[in-house]
Structures are given as structure tokens and as C-alpha cells.
Scaffold this motif. Structure first.
Motif, short mmCIF file in Angstrom:
data_model
loop_
_atom_site.label_atom_id
_atom_site.label_comp_id
_atom_site.label_asym_id
_atom_site.label_seq_id
_atom_site.Cartn_x
_atom_site.Cartn_y
_atom_site.Cartn_z
N ILE A 315 0.83 -1.20 0.00
CA ILE A 315 0.00 0.00 0.00
C ILE A 315 0.86 1.25 0.00
O ILE A 315 0.54 2.23 -0.66
N CYS A 316 1.93 1.21 0.74
CA CYS A 316 2.66 2.43 1.05
C CYS A 316 3.95 2.63 0.27
O CYS A 316 4.61 3.65 0.46
N ASP A 317 4.35 1.67 -0.54
CA ASP A 317 5.56 1.87 -1.33
C ASP A 317 5.19 2.72 -2.54
O ASP A 317 4.60 2.25 -3.50
N GLN A 318 5.57 3.99 -2.48
CA GLN A 318 5.15 4.95 -3.51
C GLN A 318 6.30 5.37 -4.43
O GLN A 318 6.21 6.40 -5.10
N ARG A 319 7.37 4.59 -4.46
CA ARG A 319 8.56 4.99 -5.23
C ARG A 319 8.27 5.22 -6.71
O ARG A 319 8.93 6.04 -7.35
N THR A 320 7.33 4.50 -7.25
CA THR A 320 7.04 4.63 -8.68
C THR A 320 5.68 5.27 -8.94
O THR A 320 5.14 5.16 -10.04
#
Length: 612
Positions: A315-320
Motif C-alpha cells: 500500500i505504502c511503497d510509492q517509489r514509482t
């Protein structure tokens, strides 16, 4: 009998106990900060997130004033981050700042739980469970005021524990002054912190009174420290007076204007998010830590933290995550040169403002906020920053005239007339309170936006289809985002934009008073477009099934040469059926089921006639 110190007394015992705790808490706090900061930094979104982020970043970039209550502390610190961080987009720098705020909040929570429980594992568990819960993580890596608010909550909790453990009157007085300043400073960010402040201040005063350490002089000093913490609010009238920001909110140069902004009179009521759990959070965490200390081993606690990280990562990995970035860039790229965009809503408004002012995209375009134009302060302050736009008065109001204040009001029709040399678009939607534009203008679909077109211009469906068919380059899969996220809203807008031109053409055929041959042409254009977009996409919005089914049914009525009735009937039935399976809440479902029953009979009858 040898001499010895009085370490066995209450004060000495407390000092002896606090000493190692302080050093151990410091080392543990630094480690927690480093760990959380590393995770947050690795998962930051590289560009502008949704929600208020675009507006907050723009206010900081321009040194303007954000929406009520103004968030002066966040604005100033974010501006400092934009200047000092030498890498990434403007949005990334503010996202990074908020991630660091979140890491400090985790460190302070660790420190508080550690001081209360004496357990490193308990402090790490509390900090980990809090920091890597979905909502905390999600809003700690976005350019929002929440992580700074969490920092202040953690700071006030840590100071409260430190005050309780203070051994001398001098130490209590020092902590009380620092706490008073921090209480005032915290109110320069998110006002929900008042729930903590209103609990902490009376308790501190009661403790000082109980210890006979509260005098009128000390109360005045604490008041001064508290007031000093509120000093960032001085920024609001200064920024408003200078009026150099290309985007700002409100006029704080007068006391009334300042109080209007501070008390959120132009921005809804003082309401709290459900995620704000108040002071009970510390009790819950302490209870969990105490229970786990006695029941669970350190290995199990570590696994619990790791499980939270793994659970939230997807949910929280927003790198891309460039979704809002691409949404705004698509909208801007679709606009003709020197266009005026009348903005409405947070998603287009905040994201376009960020791209336009902070990233410098499409400087030829003028962004005008529909809601802001209805406020007295907007045009007197902002018109000079919109040199390409003419305003026939001082304030937008459907009823034209002169207000008691001397302000001249104008309606949307006269705004469009005076800017007739420009192409004007509304994005997304138009303010319902002023229908005056309808007497000489029409709304034609332009992707997610609409173009205001003078009524004397005749609609050419072939030309408009050509202009809008590939207006956006949107490659995101439909429905892959959390439905509650801004990414989902942006994705929905982009997908529904593909349907707007055929829907407009179909509606024109349904409602316009035109010759039957023209009506048939419009129905055919709508049907072909619906067929094209539905057949090319495996997953798409559910309403496409309904719209396409109705278009097939209309083509069936036309009995156009070359149209196979059996194919049209089959397609109508198939897509109505798919719609009923997915759209459970449509009040028209009973009517659709009746229509399906009738259409199946027609299809069977048609096939029977063919077989005879």
C-alpha cells in the motif's frame, strides 16, 4: 559507620533510575529514527501526491498562504526544505521533509514508551506498530501536515513524561516553559493538536500548583512562552501584505481577515479525521507494551513489527507513483495555447497549480479558481498575477451589481464575453450557481474537462471526434488502485474521459431538435465510438456496459443498412447483463431486467424467423 549519599531517597532514587534510562533512550531513539527514516525515504512518492499536497507545496514554493488556518509553520519549513535539499522535484523535497517528521515522531514515541515501561523492545514495538500502520505510513511520506502534527504529539507526550519524572522545581519549571512554547508552536500547524494541548496544560498547571511552584509571575512567564510559540502566525499578514505569491488564500492584512482565516470560516467546520485517536493512543500503546513484555519474547515482538511492515508495503511503497503527476501533465498538455482553465475541485486544482507554478509547465495558460472567484479577496489580490485574463468586475456573482462595499460583481456570461478571444475550459465541472453562460455558450467535452463554446459555432461530430479521440496518453490499468485513494479518483477521471465524447454525441441525438437523418448520423457516431472503446479494453468502468447497450438498442431502432439486427440484439443483451452483474445499486435495475426479458424474446423470435 561510613558516610554515604542519599540515593536511597525519592529524588536520589529517581535520578539514579533516570540516568541510564536517559542514555539508553537516546541511543534507542536515534536508532528508531534512522530505521523509520530509511524506510520512509525509500518509499517516498517522487512527485506530487493527491489531496491538499499540491496546494501546500505551491503555497510553500510561492511563500503564499495555504488554505485555512494557513499552516504557517509547515509553509516556512517546507520552503526551507525546497531551498536546502539539492535533489529531486519540488514535491519530492517536501515529501522527504514530511518523511523525516514522521521518523522524529516515531523516535519520540519510542522515547516515551521506553521511559514509562523501561523496555527497549516495548518502545521499538510501539514506534514500529504506529509508524508502519497503513494510515500513518501513507500520510507520513506525502507532503501533508499530518506527520508534523504527529511529531508535536510525540514531543508533547515526551515532555509530559519528562516533567513527571523531574526531581527538582528548577527542572519542572524549565520543562514547563519548553512545553508551553511547544504547545503554542504546535497550534501553528494542524489545529487538531488542541485536543492534546487542552489536556496537557491544565494537568501541568495542577501539578505545579500542587507542588506550590505556581505563582502569578510563573503563570505570566508560561503565557509568554506559549505566545512566543504562536509567532509563525505573523507570517500570514506579512505574506498577504507583500502579495508576491502567484497562489495564496485569503486576505490577512486586516484583523477580520486574519481571524476569518484562522478560524476556518471559509473552509468548512472544525472537524476531526477518524484517524485522530486523541490522547487514548498513549494508554493503548502502554497497555500493549506492558502485556507483551510479560507474555511475548523479543523475537515475537520483532516479528510483529516486521509483519506490519510487510502488510503495509504494498500500500505504502510509492517509489514509482506518478499517477497524480501524469494526471496533471495530461490535462495541461491537452490545452491549446493561452487557454483559460476555470478550476474546480481539489484534484485538478491542486495538481495543476503545482505543475504550473512549481514545475513551470505551460506558463502560457491561466489558472482561475471558480470557488475563489466568489470570495471578496480573490480578484483584488490575484488578478495582477493573471495578466492574460480580463475580469469585468471584482467578484463573481450570478446577480450583477454593486455591493455595499463598492465591489462590482459579474456573472460567468460577461466573464466569457470579455475573454472571447481566448479558449476557456472548465475543469472539472462548472459551478451550478450561475447558469447565465447558457444563454450564449455550450459545454463540449474535452477529456476530463469541458470547453465553453459560443452557441453560434456549429458542432461537427467528425471534427470533434478527431480532436478528442486520443486527447490523453493514459496507460494505467483500470481499477488497480485503492478505491479510497486520490490515485483511484484520477484513474477514474481519465478512463471516464474516453466515454465523454460518445456520451455527448448520443445525448445530442436524444435531446436536440434536429432532422432525422442528422439524428441517425449522431447515433451512428456514438455507437461506433462506444463499440471501439468497449472492445479495446478488457477492464473498464461498469457504466460503459450500460451506455454501449443503450447505443446498440438505438441502432436497432434505426434499422440502418449494414447493421445486423441479431448482432445488435446480442450485444445489447450481453452488455446489459454484464452491467446488472456489476452495478448492484442502480435504481434502474428492475427496468433493465424487464428490458432484458423482452430483448431475449426478440432475439429468439429473430432467430426462429431466420431458421424458417
Amino acid at each position: 559507620m561510613g558516610l554515604h549519599g542519599d540515593g536511597g531517597g525519592p529524588a536520589g532514587g529517581r535520578a539514579a533510575r533516570v540516568g541510564p534510562w536517559r542514555s539508553g533512550g537516546l541511543r534507542g531513539g536515534v536508532a528508531v529514527f534512522a530505521g523509520v527514516a530509511a524506510v520512509f525515504t525509500l518509499t517516498l512518492p517522487p512527485s506530487v501526491p493527491g489531496g491538499d499536497s499540491g496546494e501546500l507545496i505551491t503555497a510553500a514554493h510561492e511563500l503564499g498562504v495555504a488554505h485555512p488556518p494557513g499552516y504557517p509553520l509547515f509553509t516556512l519549513v517546507a520552503k526551507l526544505a525546497i531551498i536546502l535539499f539539492p535533489f529531486g522535484s519540488v514535491a519530492y523535497r517536501v515529501n522527504l521533509l514530511c518523511g523525516l517528521f514522521g521518523a522524529v515522531a516515531a523516535s519520540l514515541l519510542f522515547f516515551t514508551v521506553f521511559r514509562l515501561s523501561g523496555s527497549h523492545a516495548g518502545g521499538i514495538l510501539a514506534a514500529g506498530v504506529f509508524s508502519f500502520s497503513r494510515l500513518t505510513w501513507q500520510w507520513s511520506i506525502a507532503a501533508e501536515v499530518f506527520s508534523l502534527n504527529n511529531l508535536f504529539v510525540g514531543l508533547l507526550m515526551a515532555l509530559t513524561v519528562h516533567f513527571e519524572e523531574a526531581a527538582t522545581a528548577k527542572e519542572r519549571s524549565k520543562i514547563a516553559k519548553i512545553g508551553a512554547f511547544c504547545c503554542g508552536l504546535s497550534l501553528c500547524n494542524q489545529h487538531t493538536i488542541v485536543l492534546y494541548v487542552l489536556c496537557i496544560i491544565p494537568w501541568i498547571l495542577f501539578r505545579l500548583l500542587k507542588e506550590k511552584e505556581l505563582s502569578l509571575g510563573s503563570l505570566l512567564k508560561l503565557s509568554l512562552y506559549f505566545s512566543a510559540g504562536l509567532l509563525p502566525y505573523v507570517y500570514l499578514p506579512i505574506s498577504s501584505y507583500l502579495n508576491q505569491a502567484r497562489w495564496t488564500w485569503g486576505d490577512q492584512t486586516t484583523l477580520l481577515g486574519f481571524l476569518t482565516h484562522l478560524l476556518r470560516e471559509e473552509y468548512g467546520t472544525f472537524s476531526l479525521a477518524k484517524s485522530e485517536t486523541g490522547s487514548s493512543m498513549s494508554k493503548i500503546l502502554l497497555s500493549q507494551v506492558t502485556s507483551m513484555r510479560t507474555q511475548l519474547s523479543l523475537n515475537i515482538q520483532a516479528l510483529a513489527v516486521w509483519a506490519n511492515i510487510c502488510l503495509a508495503r504494498n500500500i505504502c511503497d510509492q517509489r514509482t507513483n506518478y499517477v497524480i503527476d501524469k494526471f496533471a501533465k495530461n490535462l495541461l498538455a491537452s490545452m491549446p495555447r493561452d487557454a483559460i482553465i476555470l478550476l474546480r475541485g481539489d484534484l485538478p486544482g491542486n495538481s495543476l497549480r503545482y505543475m504550473h507554478y512549481c514545475e513551470g509547465l505551460r506558463p502560457d495558460i491561466s489558472l482561475v479558481d471558480q470557488e475563489m472567484m466568489t470570495y471578496e479577496w480573490y480578484l483584488p489580490k490575484m488578478a495582477k498575477h493573471l495578466p492574460g485574463v480580463s475580469f469585468p468586475g471584482d467578484r463573481w456573482n450570478p446577480v450583477e451589481g454593486i455591493l455595499p462595499s463598492g465591489m462590482v460583481t459579474f456573472n460567468l456570461y460577461h466573464f466569457l464575453e470579455i475573454n472571447k478571444q481566448k479558449k476557456t475550459f472548465v475543469c472539472i465541472g462548472i459551478h451550478e450557481g450561475d447558469p447565465t453562460w447558457k444563454k450564449n455558450y455550450s459545454l463540449w467535452p474535452w477529456g476530463s474537462c469541458d470547453k465553453l463554446v459560443p452557441s453560434e459555432i456549429v458542432f461537427n461530430p467528425e471534427e470533434w471526434i478527431k480532436l478528442t479521440r486520443n486527447i490523453y496518453n493514459w496507460t494505467e490499468e483500470y481499477g488497480r488502485f485503492d478505491p479510497s485513494s486520490w490515485e483511484s479518483v484520477a484513474d477514474e477521471e481519465m478512463w471516464q474521459a474516453r466515454m465523454k465524447t460518445p456520451f455527448f454525441i448520443f445525448n445530442l441525438a436524444e435531446t436536440a431538435n434536429i432532422p432525422s437523418n442528422v439524428k441517425a448520423q449522431l447515433y451512428t457516431h456514438a455507437y461506433n465510438l462506444y463499440k471501439e472503446i468497449v472492445s479495446l479494453q478488457k477492464e473498464h468502468p461498469v457504466n460503459w456496459h450500460k451506455n454501449y447497450a443503450i447505443a446498440c438498442e438505438r441502432m436497432l431502432r434505426l434499422r440502418e443498412r449494414g447493421a445486423d439486427p441479431e448482432v445488435l440484439l446480442s450485444e445489447t443483451i450481453r452488455h446489459f447483463r454484464l452491467y446488472t452483474q456489476k452495478a448492484r445499486n442502480d435504481p434502474q435495475l428492475p427496468d433493465i431486467f424487464v428490458a432484458l426479458k423482452h430483448l431475449r424474446k426478440e432475439l429468439q423470435s429473430l432467430r426462429n424467423r431466420k431458421n424458417v
